[in-house]
Design a protein around this motif. Structure first.
Motif, PDB file in Angstrom:
ATOM      1  N   ILE A 233      42.728  43.342  49.861  1.00  0.00           N
ATOM      2  CA  ILE A 233      43.254  42.755  50.855  1.00  0.00           C
ATOM      3  C   ILE A 233      41.723  42.314  51.700  1.00  0.00           C
ATOM      4  CG2 ILE A 233      44.762  42.172  52.677  1.00  0.00           C
ATOM      5  CD1 ILE A 233      46.970  43.888  51.385  1.00  0.00           C
ATOM      6  N   TRP A 234      41.960  40.970  51.409  1.00  0.00           N
ATOM      7  CA  TRP A 234      40.117  40.563  52.274  1.00  0.00           C
ATOM      8  C   TRP A 234      41.706  40.122  53.837  1.00  0.00           C
ATOM      9  CZ3 TRP A 234      34.708  38.750  50.155  1.00  0.00           C
ATOM     10  CH2 TRP A 234      34.355  39.781  49.509  1.00  0.00           C
ATOM     11  N   GLU A 235      40.472  39.733  54.824  1.00  0.00           N
ATOM     12  CA  GLU A 235      40.873  39.171  55.935  1.00  0.00           C
ATOM     13  C   GLU A 235      40.644  37.858  56.251  1.00  0.00           C
ATOM     14  OE1 GLU A 235      43.125  40.942  58.264  1.00  0.00           O
ATOM     15  OE2 GLU A 235      42.722  41.999  57.578  1.00  0.00           O
ATOM     16  N   ASP A 236      39.663  37.488  55.243  1.00  0.00           N
ATOM     17  CA  ASP A 236      39.532  36.465  55.354  1.00  0.00           C
ATOM     18  C   ASP A 236      40.187  35.568  54.472  1.00  0.00           C
ATOM     19  OD1 ASP A 236      36.747  37.270  56.554  1.00  0.00           O
ATOM     20  OD2 ASP A 236      35.618  36.841  55.097  1.00  0.00           O
ATOM     21  N   TYR A 237      41.086  35.818  53.861  1.00  0.00           N
ATOM     22  CA  TYR A 237      41.730  35.376  53.392  1.00  0.00           C
ATOM     23  C   TYR A 237      42.923  35.579  53.220  1.00  0.00           C
ATOM     24  CZ  TYR A 237      38.503  35.429  49.367  1.00  0.00           C
ATOM     25  OH  TYR A 237      37.169  35.024  49.110  1.00  0.00           O
ATOM     26  N   ARG A 238      43.847  36.685  54.377  1.00  0.00           N
ATOM     27  CA  ARG A 238      44.678  36.699  55.187  1.00  0.00           C
ATOM     28  C   ARG A 238      45.515  36.052  56.251  1.00  0.00           C
ATOM     29  NH1 ARG A 238      48.267  41.411  55.912  1.00  0.00           N
ATOM     30  NH2 ARG A 238      47.203  43.258  54.824  1.00  0.00           N
TER      31      ARG A 238
ATOM     32  N   ILE B 180      49.779  39.019  37.314  1.00  0.00           N
ATOM     33  CA  ILE B 180      49.281  38.371  38.402  1.00  0.00           C
ATOM     34  C   ILE B 180      48.851  37.060  37.368  1.00  0.00           C
ATOM     35  CG2 ILE B 180      48.690  40.308  39.589  1.00  0.00           C
ATOM     36  CD1 ILE B 180      45.813  40.209  37.867  1.00  0.00           C
ATOM     37  N   LYS B 181      48.208  36.145  38.632  1.00  0.00           N
ATOM     38  CA  LYS B 181      47.322  35.084  37.872  1.00  0.00           C
ATOM     39  C   LYS B 181      46.209  35.091  38.471  1.00  0.00           C
ATOM     40  CE  LYS B 181      49.363  30.355  36.889  1.00  0.00           C
ATOM     41  NZ  LYS B 181      49.642  29.101  36.690  1.00  0.00           N
ATOM     42  N   ASN B 182      45.002  34.488  37.731  1.00  0.00           N
ATOM     43  CA  ASN B 182      43.452  34.533  37.986  1.00  0.00           C
ATOM     44  C   ASN B 182      43.440  33.119  38.379  1.00  0.00           C
ATOM     45  OD1 ASN B 182      42.661  37.097  37.615  1.00  0.00           O
ATOM     46  ND2 ASN B 182      42.781  37.152  35.637  1.00  0.00           N
ATOM     47  N   CYS B 183      43.347  32.582  39.597  1.00  0.00           N
ATOM     48  CA  CYS B 183      42.260  31.301  40.069  1.00  0.00           C
ATOM     49  C   CYS B 183      41.478  31.014  39.458  1.00  0.00           C
ATOM     50  CB  CYS B 183      42.853  31.419  41.870  1.00  0.00           C
ATOM     51  SG  CYS B 183      42.006  29.918  43.169  1.00  0.00           S
ATOM     52  N   SER B 184      41.367  29.667  39.384  1.00  0.00           N
ATOM     53  CA  SER B 184      40.271  29.227  38.323  1.00  0.00           C
ATOM     54  C   SER B 184      39.049  28.848  39.627  1.00  0.00           C
ATOM     55  CB  SER B 184      40.247  28.510  37.784  1.00  0.00           C
ATOM     56  OG  SER B 184      40.421  26.679  38.424  1.00  0.00           O
ATOM     57  N   ALA B 185      39.106  28.928  41.010  1.00  0.00           N
ATOM     58  CA  ALA B 185      37.942  28.755  41.158  1.00  0.00           C
ATOM     59  C   ALA B 185      36.967  29.891  41.146  1.00  0.00           C
ATOM     60  CB  ALA B 185      38.150  29.259  43.385  1.00  0.00           C
ATOM     61  N   ARG B 186      35.390  29.314  41.600  1.00  0.00           N
ATOM     62  CA  ARG B 186      34.569  29.886  41.046  1.00  0.00           C
ATOM     63  C   ARG B 186      33.403  30.025  42.589  1.00  0.00           C
ATOM     64  NH1 ARG B 186      33.870  24.298  37.740  1.00  0.00           N
ATOM     65  NH2 ARG B 186      34.793  23.848  39.478  1.00  0.00           N
TER      66      ARG B 186
ATOM     67  N   GLY C 207      33.347  31.493  47.152  1.00  0.00           N
ATOM     68  CA  GLY C 207      34.137  31.444  47.905  1.00  0.00           C
ATOM     69  C   GLY C 207      35.440  30.472  49.373  1.00  0.00           C
ATOM     70  N   GLU C 208      33.940  29.986  48.491  1.00  0.00           N
ATOM     71  CA  GLU C 208      34.292  27.979  49.419  1.00  0.00           C
ATOM     72  C   GLU C 208      35.737  27.443  49.015  1.00  0.00           C
ATOM     73  OE1 GLU C 208      33.735  27.754  52.354  1.00  0.00           O
ATOM     74  OE2 GLU C 208      32.206  28.547  52.539  1.00  0.00           O
ATOM     75  N   GLU C 209      35.195  27.523  47.062  1.00  0.00           N
ATOM     76  CA  GLU C 209      36.280  26.979  46.177  1.00  0.00           C
ATOM     77  C   GLU C 209      37.923  27.376  46.993  1.00  0.00           C
ATOM     78  OE1 GLU C 209      36.116  26.754  42.243  1.00  0.00           O
ATOM     79  OE2 GLU C 209      34.633  24.594  42.860  1.00  0.00           O
ATOM     80  N   VAL C 210      37.652  28.564  47.145  1.00  0.00           N
ATOM     81  CA  VAL C 210      39.067  30.097  47.413  1.00  0.00           C
ATOM     82  C   VAL C 210      39.492  29.282  48.490  1.00  0.00           C
ATOM     83  CG1 VAL C 210      40.200  32.185  47.450  1.00  0.00           C
ATOM     84  CG2 VAL C 210      37.912  31.982  46.231  1.00  0.00           C
ATOM     85  N   ILE C 211      39.091  29.330  49.607  1.00  0.00           N
ATOM     86  CA  ILE C 211      39.470  28.757  50.988  1.00  0.00           C
ATOM     87  C   ILE C 211      40.093  27.328  50.912  1.00  0.00           C
ATOM     88  CG2 ILE C 211      38.562  27.978  52.976  1.00  0.00           C
ATOM     89  CD1 ILE C 211      36.569  30.053  53.190  1.00  0.00           C
TER      90      ILE C 211
ATOM     91  N   GLY D   9      59.691  36.893  39.680  1.00  0.00           N
ATOM     92  CA  GLY D   9      59.504  36.050  39.216  1.00  0.00           C
ATOM     93  C   GLY D   9      58.468  35.139  39.012  1.00  0.00           C
ATOM     94  N   GLU D  10      57.652  34.787  40.027  1.00  0.00           N
ATOM     95  CA  GLU D  10      56.383  33.896  39.872  1.00  0.00           C
ATOM     96  C   GLU D  10      55.439  34.987  39.943  1.00  0.00           C
ATOM     97  OE1 GLU D  10      56.066  31.174  39.615  1.00  0.00           O
ATOM     98  OE2 GLU D  10      57.834  30.148  39.265  1.00  0.00           O
ATOM     99  N   PRO D  11      54.409  34.446  39.383  1.00  0.00           N
ATOM    100  CA  PRO D  11      53.079  35.560  39.455  1.00  0.00           C
ATOM    101  C   PRO D  11      52.485  35.548  40.385  1.00  0.00           C
ATOM    102  CG  PRO D  11      52.450  33.857  38.316  1.00  0.00           C
ATOM    103  CD  PRO D  11      53.734  33.704  38.571  1.00  0.00           C
ATOM    104  N   VAL D  12      52.447  36.517  41.267  1.00  0.00           N
ATOM    105  CA  VAL D  12      50.976  37.223  42.351  1.00  0.00           C
ATOM    106  C   VAL D  12      49.446  35.872  41.920  1.00  0.00           C
ATOM    107  CG1 VAL D  12      49.858  38.777  43.815  1.00  0.00           C
ATOM    108  CG2 VAL D  12      52.322  38.653  42.947  1.00  0.00           C
ATOM    109  N   TYR D  13      49.311  35.181  43.425  1.00  0.00           N
ATOM    110  CA  TYR D  13      47.608  34.390  42.659  1.00  0.00           C
ATOM    111  C   TYR D  13      46.797  35.662  43.058  1.00  0.00           C
ATOM    112  CZ  TYR D  13      49.559  30.167  41.315  1.00  0.00           C
ATOM    113  OH  TYR D  13      49.754  29.324  40.488  1.00  0.00           O
ATOM    114  N   VAL D  14      46.144  35.971  42.404  1.00  0.00           N
ATOM    115  CA  VAL D  14      44.421  36.371  42.503  1.00  0.00           C
ATOM    116  C   VAL D  14      43.107  36.154  42.410  1.00  0.00           C
ATOM    117  CG1 VAL D  14      46.108  38.530  42.309  1.00  0.00           C
ATOM    118  CG2 VAL D  14      44.015  37.678  40.289  1.00  0.00           C
ATOM    119  N   TRP D  15      42.227  36.272  42.865  1.00  0.00           N
ATOM    120  CA  TRP D  15      41.141  35.590  42.468  1.00  0.00           C
ATOM    121  C   TRP D  15      39.506  37.581  42.618  1.00  0.00           C
ATOM    122  CZ3 TRP D  15      36.549  34.815  45.485  1.00  0.00           C
ATOM    123  CH2 TRP D  15      35.241  34.169  44.631  1.00  0.00           C
ATOM    124  N   SER D  16      38.837  37.110  41.133  1.00  0.00           N
ATOM    125  CA  SER D  16      38.246  38.201  41.030  1.00  0.00           C
ATOM    126  C   SER D  16      38.871  40.039  42.199  1.00  0.00           C
ATOM    127  CB  SER D  16      37.154  38.693  42.027  1.00  0.00           C
ATOM    128  OG  SER D  16      36.665  37.680  41.541  1.00  0.00           O
ATOM    129  N   ARG D  17      40.247  40.209  41.705  1.00  0.00           N
ATOM    130  CA  ARG D  17      41.360  41.713  41.673  1.00  0.00           C
ATOM    131  C   ARG D  17      41.464  41.022  43.724  1.00  0.00           C
ATOM    132  NH1 ARG D  17      43.625  43.800  37.188  1.00  0.00           N
ATOM    133  NH2 ARG D  17      43.934  45.834  38.694  1.00  0.00           N
TER     134      ARG D  17
END
Length: 369
Positions: A16-21, A74-80, A82-86, A45-53
């Motif tokens: 859990i990253w506070e920058d994302y929370r 879980i479902k991995n986001c395809s972002a490459r 941190g800015e893509e994740v945001i 139900g729906e999967p939980v989205y993650v990026w690099s765990r």
């Protein structure tokens, strides 16, 4: 690259990253109860989205799964990066219908800043993630390197002006600065538990941590703390109290008594700026006679043409007050006050002639009601 599913259901341990929370607005009590009931009845139900765990948006579902011992996918986001994740999180959250207005402004501002940074990297290197990006909010194969085009794209996407997009970016920066000093103040403002005008929030980065903490206490308590100061600071210039409020309201009521829209925060704050800057040199009778004959709506229109915020209202009213006066009040005195308050202006030139040209009978009509 598309988002990929991991179909194995188990109690994953994720980071859990506070920058994302902080990009995710918590659900209300009713929303949490409905979510838990659905999980109890139907499971994952729906999967939980993650990026690099790392968890992206499903913080409440993740906590509920672990508390109830219910496995999930879980479902991995395809972002490459941190800015893509945001960017991904902001687009995901802006689809919610329960966002507070403050959180919506913040997310749009953060998304613009992320896309702007991605575009700058792309423009600098020419090879920064140039592959097809099917999920990009820009809808193109590359990140847009020109900020004005990013603002135009987001403006169309969220049905706002591109100037508003840039304003929201300033708002988001201000919130992040406040969060670093007093996290509970920033969260209260974002999640609708506390309230300040957008203009006032954008001035908060110029306050000290002690002043921000004081404001947080005042907004939460609604009472005057020992030693002075009050929650009236949210509309009055810093360092003023009941005397300024009393005179400000008397001027406002005497000038536009009974008129609709005569008591918006910016008009009150604009009058308070004049009272604070000029004190007894500002004559109440002249103010009522010369400024009060114009409608508050026309003053608002003129103020918006000048600049954003309460200073534009103070300038519009001061121009009317000074018109045809043998001893006009000095503009520099007003601007020096604003410079002391926000540290944002360094005005040393008398602008009376230029500013008085800005108000003409064609722009402001006397209030004949």
């Amino acid at each position: 690259m598309a988002d990929s599913d991991i179909n194995i259901r188990k109690l994953y341990t994720l980071k859990i990253w506070e920058d994302y929370r902080r990009l995710v607005q918590p659900s209300g009590t009713d929303g949490l109860a409905r979510m838990e009931e659905q999980i109890r009845r139907f499971g994952c139900g729906e999967p939980v989205y993650v990026w690099s765990r790392r968890l992206l948006v499903d913080f409440e579902r993740y906590a509920t799964f672990h508390r109830l011992g219910i496995p999930f996918r879980i479902k991995n986001c395809s972002a490459r990066n941190g800015e893509e994740v945001i960017d991904w999180i902001c687009r995901n959250q802006l689809q919610r219908t329960d966002l507070s207005d403050a959180m919506r402004r913040y997310l749009i501002g953060r998304q613009y800043l992320s896309l702007k940074l991605l575009g700058a990297h792309y423009a600098a290197s020419g090879s920064f993630h140039t592959g097809n990006r099917r999920n990009s909010s820009a809808g193109t194969s590359k990140y847009e390197p020109v900020p004005i085009r990013i603002r135009e794209m987001l403006g169309k996407l969220y049905h706002i002006r591109q100037e508003t997009v840039e304003r929201y970016a300033t708002y988001a920066k201000a919130i992040d600065i406040v969060r670093a000093a007093v996290p509970e103040l920033a969260e209260g403002l974002l999640f609708g538990r506390l309230w300040l005008t957008v203009d006032r929030i954008m001035e908060l980065p110029y306050k000290t941590p002690e002043e921000l903490q004081k404001l947080n206490v005042l907004l939460r308590s609604g009472i005057d703390p020992p030693g002075g100061g009050s929650c009236l600071d949210t509309i009055l210039p810093a360092g003023n109290g009941l005397n300024t409020l009393d005179r400000t309201l008397r001027l406002c009521v005497a000038s536009w008594e009974g008129e609709p829209e005569s008591l918006p925060a910016n008009i009150i704050k604009g009058i308070a700026l004049l009272v604070t800057a000029f004190g007894d040199n500002l004559r109440d009778d002249l103010f009522q006679e010369k400024v009060g004959k114009f409608s508050s709506r026309e003053i608002t229109r003129s103020a918006r043409e000048r600049k954003m915020g309460s200073m534009g209202y103070a300038e519009a009213m001061l121009a009317l007050y000074n018109k045809k006066s043998r001893c006009p009040l000095r503009w520099t005195q007003l601007h020096e006050l604003q410079s002391q308050r926000a540290g944002m202006r360094n005005t040393a030139v008398d602008e009376a002639d230029e500013l008085e040209k800005g108000i003409s009978p064609a722009q402001i009509k006397p209030n004949n009601s």
